[in-house]
Design an enzyme around this catalytic site. Structure first.
Site, mmCIF file in Angstrom:
data_model
loop_
_atom_site.group_PDB
_atom_site.id
_atom_site.type_symbol
_atom_site.label_atom_id
_atom_site.label_comp_id
_atom_site.label_asym_id
_atom_site.label_seq_id
_atom_site.Cartn_x
_atom_site.Cartn_y
_atom_site.Cartn_z
ATOM 1 N N LYS A 6 0.827 -1.229 0.000
ATOM 2 C CA LYS A 6 0.000 0.000 0.000
ATOM 3 C C LYS A 6 0.844 1.256 0.000
ATOM 4 O O LYS A 6 0.456 2.281 -0.568
ATOM 5 C CB LYS A 6 -0.966 0.011 1.184
ATOM 6 N N VAL A 66 -5.251 -3.087 -0.232
ATOM 7 C CA VAL A 66 -6.313 -2.571 0.657
ATOM 8 C C VAL A 66 -7.235 -3.728 1.023
ATOM 9 O O VAL A 66 -7.730 -4.442 0.154
ATOM 10 C CB VAL A 66 -7.156 -1.478 -0.037
ATOM 11 N N GLY A 114 -6.607 -6.557 2.438
ATOM 12 C CA GLY A 114 -6.035 -7.917 2.349
ATOM 13 C C GLY A 114 -6.778 -8.766 1.334
ATOM 14 O O GLY A 114 -6.752 -8.496 0.126
ATOM 15 N N GLU A 150 3.049 -4.957 14.959
ATOM 16 C CA GLU A 150 4.500 -4.899 14.754
ATOM 17 C C GLU A 150 5.188 -4.444 16.048
ATOM 18 O O GLU A 150 4.565 -3.775 16.869
ATOM 19 C CB GLU A 150 4.826 -3.845 13.681
ATOM 20 N N ASP A 199 -1.317 3.700 8.209
ATOM 21 C CA ASP A 199 -1.666 2.580 7.327
ATOM 22 C C ASP A 199 -3.083 2.779 6.760
ATOM 23 O O ASP A 199 -3.307 2.649 5.548
ATOM 24 C CB ASP A 199 -1.570 1.276 8.147
ATOM 25 N N LYS A 238 -4.464 3.498 2.782
ATOM 26 C CA LYS A 238 -5.516 2.662 2.180
ATOM 27 C C LYS A 238 -6.717 3.499 1.735
ATOM 28 O O LYS A 238 -7.253 3.276 0.650
ATOM 29 C CB LYS A 238 -5.929 1.574 3.171
ATOM 30 N N GLY A 272 -2.890 -11.011 6.801
ATOM 31 C CA GLY A 272 -2.560 -12.427 6.974
ATOM 32 C C GLY A 272 -2.055 -13.041 5.685
ATOM 33 O O GLY A 272 -2.334 -12.565 4.584
HETATM 34 N N1 HSE Z 1 -0.691 -3.806 9.491
HETATM 35 C C1 HSE Z 1 -1.807 -4.032 8.610
HETATM 36 C C2 HSE Z 1 -3.060 -4.285 9.440
HETATM 37 C C3 HSE Z 1 -1.510 -5.185 7.700
HETATM 38 O O1 HSE Z 1 -2.951 -4.462 10.661
HETATM 39 O O2 HSE Z 1 -4.163 -4.279 8.885
HETATM 40 C C4 HSE Z 1 -2.386 -5.295 6.493
HETATM 41 O O3 HSE Z 1 -2.261 -4.196 5.634
#
Ligand code: HSE
Length: 415
Positions: free
Chosen positions: A100, A127, A129, A185, A196, A200, A297
């Site tokens: 992304k 976007v 997953g 993370e 993030d 998206k 995932g």
């Molecule tokens: N770090 C992102 C989340 C991963 O937690 O959705 C998927 O883009």
């Protein structure tokens, strides 16, 4: 046979290899020809993996191999993903990515190169997953005027907020647990600060408007200041707090924002919990539609990458128009965004009700038994107007030597 290469053998890249090797026949049937995995680019070796004999460390092997027509980018980040993807497109190869950050920062340019070379640059997995939202926008909803797109687009923050809601835990406690479980993370800033989600919603907005969106223009707030007390009030309102990325299209104006929002049970995104993602689309003919599923995932995300690979193979000699062209979409100033506000205030509700009503007009008051504070829910107003009133009210209390406003959360609630 069409040959593919994967750049980046991490979680998603290894998932893509697993699906390509495991579902070889089904993929060949859909693509009209077999897709053979020729190379996997990574800095590391994977001697015990099924791709051990395909590992290469030099990007130029992929770039210069004319047999390789399909390239998957699952490295993440901008460097070297951006120069590698650009070089592959310029070499006339289709590129599919889950990245992304790359799409939000360089999507317009990479799509233009793909058009010029008659190849494709696809990014379904960037976007939501495994949720097929990008293809839904450019294919299934192509005749629709999209009025709004609002999503829970980050699994990590949704996991944290859901736990805080259900268990009454603090942000810090749940974040630690999410890190231990591998959902968050070790450096969770991009997720918990909303960056993030911002990238998206910028991508989704570009898909909807057909123009580049500078993600830095989107007002972005994360969830780090949301507390267990906020959820106690939310329960009284039969509501919850979710991190929403949202774009509303009104004429030629786009109102976009990333922020925690208090939403009630009647809101379609209320039931999107845990690591799941949900995307709500409002459009002029279909009305409201919603897309739900695993937003992150290994296999869910790899599944979206493989679907893009198949679409690229089906369109081997041509560029598929996905509607994101040239030109820059302006984002309206956040101060002009309108919503209701949930405001927590220190002190006694009865004592302060006169001042609060003079400032905000009609409000709904919520008293928290045993706490030295109360909360109010305002009517809808523009950000600029709300801020002006809230600052004036707060400074009255500060001047009198007391404490004032403790928390402000935007609210989309009925009643
Ligand atoms: N770090 C992102 C989340 C991963 O937690 O959705 C998927 O883009």
């Amino acid at each position: 046979m069409m040959y593919a290469a994967i750049m980046g053998y991490g979680t998603i890249g290894s998932g893509v290899a697993e699906i390509l090797l495991g579902n070889r026949e089904r993929i060949a049937r859909c693509a009209g020809q077999e897709i053979g995995l020729k190379y996997v680019l990574d800095l590391r070796d994977f001697p015990d993996s099924p791709v051990a004999d395909r590992i290469v460390h030099d990007f130029h092997v992929i770039e210069e191999d004319e047999q390789v027509k399909l390239v998957v980018e699952t490295m993440g980040g901008l460097n070297p993903a951006y120069p590698f993807v650009k070089a592959c497109l310029e070499a006339g190869k289709h590129v599919v990515t889950s990245n992304k950050a790359l799409v939000a920062a360089h999507g317009t340019e990479l799509l233009q190169i793909a058009r010029d070379r008659g190849v494709n640059f696809f990014f379904e997995a960037s976007v939501g997953g495994g949720i097929p939202i990008i293809r839904t926008l450019y294919r299934c909803l192509m005749g629709e005027g999209i009025q709004e797109i609002t999503g829970i687009l980050n699994g990590t923050t949704n996991f944290i907020l859901t736990k805080m809601d259900r268990e009454g835990a603090s942000f810090g406690e749940v974040l630690r647990e999410a890190q231990e479980l591998g959902y968050a993370e070790q450096n969770p800033e991009a997720d918990v600060e909303g960056h993030d989600t911002c990238r998206k919603i910028a991508i989704l907005t570009a898909m909807v408007t057909g123009k580049e969106v500078n993600y830095e223009d989107i007002h972005t707030e994360g969830i780090t200041r949301i507390t267990d007390m906020d959820f106690r009030y939310a329960k009284k309102l039969e509501a919850s707090v979710k991190l929403l990325g949202s774009s509303r299209i009104v004429g030629d104006k786009v109102y976009a924002r990333v922020a925690p929002v208090m939403i009630g049970r009647e809101h379609p995104l209320y039931s999107v919990c845990g690591v799941y993602n949900g995307i709500l689309v409002k459009s002029d003919m279909l009305g409201t539609s919603m897309y739900y599923g695993s937003g992150a995932g290994k296999l869910p995300t790899a599944s979206a990458v493989v679907a893009d690979l198949i679409e690229a193979a089906q369109n081997e000699g041509s560029n598929v128009s996905i509607g994101w062209g040239e030109g820059r979409q302006e984002i309206a100033d956040n101060e002009t965004n309108e919503s209701r506000y949930f405001v927590r205030i220190s002190g006694d509700a009865e004592e302060k009700s006169g001042q609060v009503q003079r400032a905000f007009g009609q409000v709904r008051t919520l008293v928290m038994e045993g706490a030295d504070e109360f909360a109010v829910l305002t009517e809808g107003m523009r950000e600029a107007e709300f801020k002006e009133r809230a600052i004036a009210l707060d400074s009255e209390w500060q001047k009198a030597g007391g404490e004032g406003i403790r928390q402000i959360i935007r609210a989309e609630l009925e009643g």
